[in-house]
Design a protein around this motif. Sequence first.
Motif, PDB file in Angstrom:
ATOM      1  N   LEU A   1       0.841  -1.191   0.000  1.00  0.00           N
ATOM      2  CA  LEU A   1       0.000   0.000   0.000  1.00  0.00           C
ATOM      3  C   LEU A   1       0.877   1.242   0.000  1.00  0.00           C
TER       4      LEU A   1
ATOM      5  N   PRO B   1      -5.381   2.102  -5.102  1.00  0.00           N
ATOM      6  CA  PRO B   1      -5.887   3.413  -5.519  1.00  0.00           C
ATOM      7  C   PRO B   1      -5.267   3.886  -6.820  1.00  0.00           C
TER       8      PRO B   1
ATOM      9  N   GLN C   1      -2.088  -2.950 -10.200  1.00  0.00           N
ATOM     10  CA  GLN C   1      -2.926  -2.646  -9.044  1.00  0.00           C
ATOM     11  C   GLN C   1      -3.775  -1.429  -9.414  1.00  0.00           C
TER      12      GLN C   1
ATOM     13  N   HIS D   1      -8.384   5.642   2.489  1.00  0.00           N
ATOM     14  CA  HIS D   1      -7.861   6.289   1.285  1.00  0.00           C
ATOM     15  C   HIS D   1      -8.266   7.755   1.392  1.00  0.00           C
TER      16      HIS D   1
ATOM     17  N   LYS E   1     -11.660   2.143   2.481  1.00  0.00           N
ATOM     18  CA  LYS E   1     -10.543   1.744   3.328  1.00  0.00           C
ATOM     19  C   LYS E   1      -9.586   0.879   2.508  1.00  0.00           C
ATOM     20  N   THR E   2      -8.306   1.064   2.724  1.00  0.00           N
ATOM     21  CA  THR E   2      -7.309   0.265   2.013  1.00  0.00           C
ATOM     22  C   THR E   2      -6.800  -0.898   2.861  1.00  0.00           C
ATOM     23  N   ARG E   3      -7.062  -0.821   4.166  1.00  0.00           N
ATOM     24  CA  ARG E   3      -6.581  -1.879   5.055  1.00  0.00           C
ATOM     25  C   ARG E   3      -7.366  -1.831   6.364  1.00  0.00           C
TER      26      ARG E   3
ATOM     27  N   PRO F   1      -9.471  -2.675  -1.612  1.00  0.00           N
ATOM     28  CA  PRO F   1     -10.448  -1.582  -1.549  1.00  0.00           C
ATOM     29  C   PRO F   1     -11.674  -2.014  -0.739  1.00  0.00           C
TER      30      PRO F   1
ATOM     31  N   HIS G   1      -1.664   7.073   3.031  1.00  0.00           N
ATOM     32  CA  HIS G   1      -2.031   6.638   4.369  1.00  0.00           C
ATOM     33  C   HIS G   1      -1.375   7.564   5.381  1.00  0.00           C
TER      34      HIS G   1
END
Length: 495
Positions: free
Chosen positions: A47, A148, A145, A431, A75-77, A403, A52
């Motif tokens: 990421l 984002p 990827q 994100h 949210k990315t994680r 995502p 972040h």
Amino acid sequence: MTNTGGRRGQGAGGPPAAPFWQLFEPAAKDRPCGAAERAAEPRVLPLSNDLHLPILIPDVPSSPRNEFPADWSIKTRLLFMSSQPFTWAEHLKAQEEAQGFAQHCRATETNLPQCVQEPKMSTELRCAFQQSLIYWLHPSLPWLQLFPRIGADRKIAGKASPWSQDEALQQVLMSEWSVSFTSLYNLLKAKLCPYFYVCTYQFTVLFRAAGLAGSDVITAVISPTTRGLREAMRNEGIEFSLPLVEESRMRKQKNSEVNVETEVVHSPEVGKSIEDEEEPAPSDDDDESFSWLEEMGVQDKVKKPDAISIKLRKEKNEVQMDHKPESVALVKGTNTFTLLNFLINCKSLVAAAGPQAGLPPTLLSPIAFRGATMQTLKARSISAKARARLSYEDVFSLEIVGPVMPHSLHSLTMLLKPAQRGAFSAILYTHEPTAVFNIGLDDASTALNKEAVSKDLSKCGLHPKTLDQLSQFSTLRKSSIRFLEMKDYAYTWKS
């Protein structure tokens, strides 16, 4: 697979002071034995650090509630932590995985008891977990990827992109993308899709069906925007508002009125107000304001500001908010259809140069649509020892990467609630460009009929409880949930 906390990388960012995995000592049984074991670990997508920001968790949490507010950011994680193990989320059988896919495609509603006694042995729980990890994506290019997209140039650079120099291929990709985009909007309009995201290399758009976020019409939120984009939208006849700008203006106006009243009471110069001290806003009749020069006969000796200078003064504040959360734009009702056509025909929607040149925006949706590819979020459990005064305690965590859209976050918490016996916490990585999607709608109704919303959107593919949460009026404003905790089956959160 059980993994050690000590092997968690720092690429995804995290709390600035002592992330929880730095406090752990790996359990003896979980220490790596060799290269073969390391190779068997599930791969977690890296990421971007710049997307972040460090999580600064406020000291004051919310009061305990039965439900947490809808969070429309992506949210990315997610990092769930509990004193109970997450073994039920490991090593899904082929049949359980297949059943999870089938349940998703059929929008099967899973209702678990308040407490699952043996989570690892619960097939229903494991299938529902697989179901909650599914999302749909277009385009699908496995070697790239695609989320984002903002700030993703470094990750995409150097990867094969045969379309970047091939205009014919670019046209094919955009043609297919337009079909997929239109398909999603039609599903949204028919209330068969609750919401979806359009992720470009410069901005993100969230389309929501009527009935969600307290609105009785379709809404689209765009962030961040620029003066050029806003001007182009106006030229296409798209009516939109700038909620945060209008909110700031109203707040300043209210403060000015209060200050005026104060000065009237306390100042000997009764006729003078705060507005008198501010720089007057330029008007279209600025030429008239220079008529006194003619009376003095020096009109030809003094250089008056030209139309361009006046226009720049007017747009100064508008330009200053470009690329910032304050630039978020809100489109409603039939204007969202005009926005759809605008985006399809907007040449600047796709990068003309650089690693993302010619690559169509990413479409993310909770349900299937034409040209979409089924994807799953990456999940893995982590077992570790945490220092607790003079001893060590077992701490278990579950990491979800990808995502993570609003429905997925809610679905996962609904599963953790019975599986972890009503006690867990989570760190949520947002994100950042999408955090502002939580702004309230200016004409949103807090009294929308829940039964009517549930009935109208009953076929949109979401669990009724998730649908109920997402239909609520947004209360987070331009922030997002960073920390979520459940104790005794009640939520608290920090944003």
